[in-house]
Design an enzyme around this catalytic site. Sequence first.
Site, PDB file in Angstrom:
ATOM      1  CB  ALA A   1      -0.930   0.004   1.208  1.00  0.00           C
TER       2      ALA A   1
ATOM      3  N   PRO B   1      -5.902   6.234  -1.275  1.00  0.00           N
ATOM      4  CG  PRO B   1      -8.182   6.444  -0.834  1.00  0.00           C
ATOM      5  CD  PRO B   1      -7.170   6.543  -1.919  1.00  0.00           C
ATOM      6  CG  ASP B   2      -3.057   1.907   3.820  1.00  0.00           C
ATOM      7  OD1 ASP B   2      -3.439   0.852   3.274  1.00  0.00           O
ATOM      8  OD2 ASP B   2      -2.274   1.938   4.777  1.00  0.00           O
ATOM      9  CG  PHE B   3      -7.817   0.163  -0.351  1.00  0.00           C
ATOM     10  CD1 PHE B   3      -8.814   1.122  -0.366  1.00  0.00           C
ATOM     11  CD2 PHE B   3      -7.118  -0.090  -1.513  1.00  0.00           C
ATOM     12  CE1 PHE B   3      -9.119   1.803  -1.533  1.00  0.00           C
ATOM     13  CE2 PHE B   3      -7.414   0.588  -2.687  1.00  0.00           C
ATOM     14  CZ  PHE B   3      -8.417   1.531  -2.692  1.00  0.00           C
ATOM     15  NE  ARG B   4      -6.160  -5.590   1.861  1.00  0.00           N
ATOM     16  CZ  ARG B   4      -7.129  -6.484   1.786  1.00  0.00           C
ATOM     17  NH1 ARG B   4      -7.600  -7.050   2.852  1.00  0.00           N
ATOM     18  NH2 ARG B   4      -7.639  -6.813   0.624  1.00  0.00           N
TER      19      ARG B   4
ATOM     20  CD  GLN C   1      -0.182  -6.793   0.448  1.00  0.00           C
ATOM     21  OE1 GLN C   1       0.539  -5.864   0.765  1.00  0.00           O
ATOM     22  NE2 GLN C   1      -0.821  -7.518   1.334  1.00  0.00           N
ATOM     23  CG  ASN C   2      -0.448  -1.570  -4.033  1.00  0.00           C
ATOM     24  OD1 ASN C   2      -0.798  -1.826  -2.889  1.00  0.00           O
ATOM     25  ND2 ASN C   2       0.736  -1.032  -4.317  1.00  0.00           N
TER      26      ASN C   2
ATOM     27  CG  ASP D   1      -2.799   1.125  -7.534  1.00  0.00           C
ATOM     28  OD1 ASP D   1      -1.975   0.621  -8.339  1.00  0.00           O
ATOM     29  OD2 ASP D   1      -2.523   1.380  -6.353  1.00  0.00           O
TER      30      ASP D   1
ATOM     31  CG  HIS E   1      -4.916  -8.588  -2.332  1.00  0.00           C
ATOM     32  ND1 HIS E   1      -4.344  -7.679  -1.475  1.00  0.00           N
ATOM     33  CD2 HIS E   1      -4.779  -9.792  -1.718  1.00  0.00           C
ATOM     34  CE1 HIS E   1      -3.880  -8.320  -0.402  1.00  0.00           C
ATOM     35  NE2 HIS E   1      -4.137  -9.590  -0.534  1.00  0.00           N
TER      36      HIS E   1
ATOM     37  CG  LEU F   1       8.609   3.447  -0.662  1.00  0.00           C
ATOM     38  CD1 LEU F   1       7.099   3.362  -0.759  1.00  0.00           C
ATOM     39  CD2 LEU F   1       9.246   2.407  -1.586  1.00  0.00           C
TER      40      LEU F   1
END
Length: 260
Positions: A34, A43-46, A115-116, A118, A133, A248
């Site tokens: 994320a 937005p960070d989903f988790r 995991q993203n 988008d 995912h 990052l």
Amino acid sequence: MEDDLESEESFQEKFSKLWLLIKESKSTTVFTGAGVSTMSGIPDFRGPHGVYNDPWQGMSVEEIISLPFFRKNPEIFYHWAKDVWYRLENYQPNVVHRVISQLEQRKFIKGIYTQNIDMLHQRAGSKNVYEIHGSPAVHHCTKCNKSYTYSEIAPIVVRGEVPKCKVCGGVIKPDIVLYGESLNSQLLEKAWDEFAHCNLCLVLGSSLTVQPAASLPVLALRGGGKVVIVNAQQTSLDASAELHFKDLKQVFEALEKKLK
Ligand code: ZN
């Protein structure tokens, strides 16, 4: 414990080591979480402050994006999803996506597991992207399995309608792994194999708290590969990592300069 503010000198020293590791590795596999998406404003989903933890119209988001809920209430599901998953064109790939794509083109990177959901790695030009995912890139009819693209479905969802199959009228579902659905086992097996056999594993923007994220770099370590972690928060593998960076943007802007 490491100081929050890394001195310029120690960054340069660590960065030189990272550059050498990337250049010398025969097989580098990347895992992105994320933190890479939030750099693009998604937005960070988790995460601890993720939208998954905000109740929405009295319902928990975890409930809304579960398979049983989708089956019963696709209109509520899509009403929630329209502003979260169907306006992805509002977000642009960032320096991490761009550099990974360039490194892949120059054969420094073998595969990108994310995991993203988008699709920003693909939009930055990356080819070997494996979405653990799933993603809304592809949708399927829940009755006849006919497939649809994001660009066919997004305008319908944004208009406030539930997308229905042109052939059979069935409700169309994004290929996003919802709660209550299992991950794609073929893709997981490929990931296990690739991480177990890589020389270098880059973990980017993931705190490694959920599976399978947590297990992939462990496989790399067991197979004799080196792990580099770039994440704002600490992770359970920091002590075993060859290098650990917090920022990052700092790391990837430095890599971008190297690649020019
Ligand atoms: Zn259908």
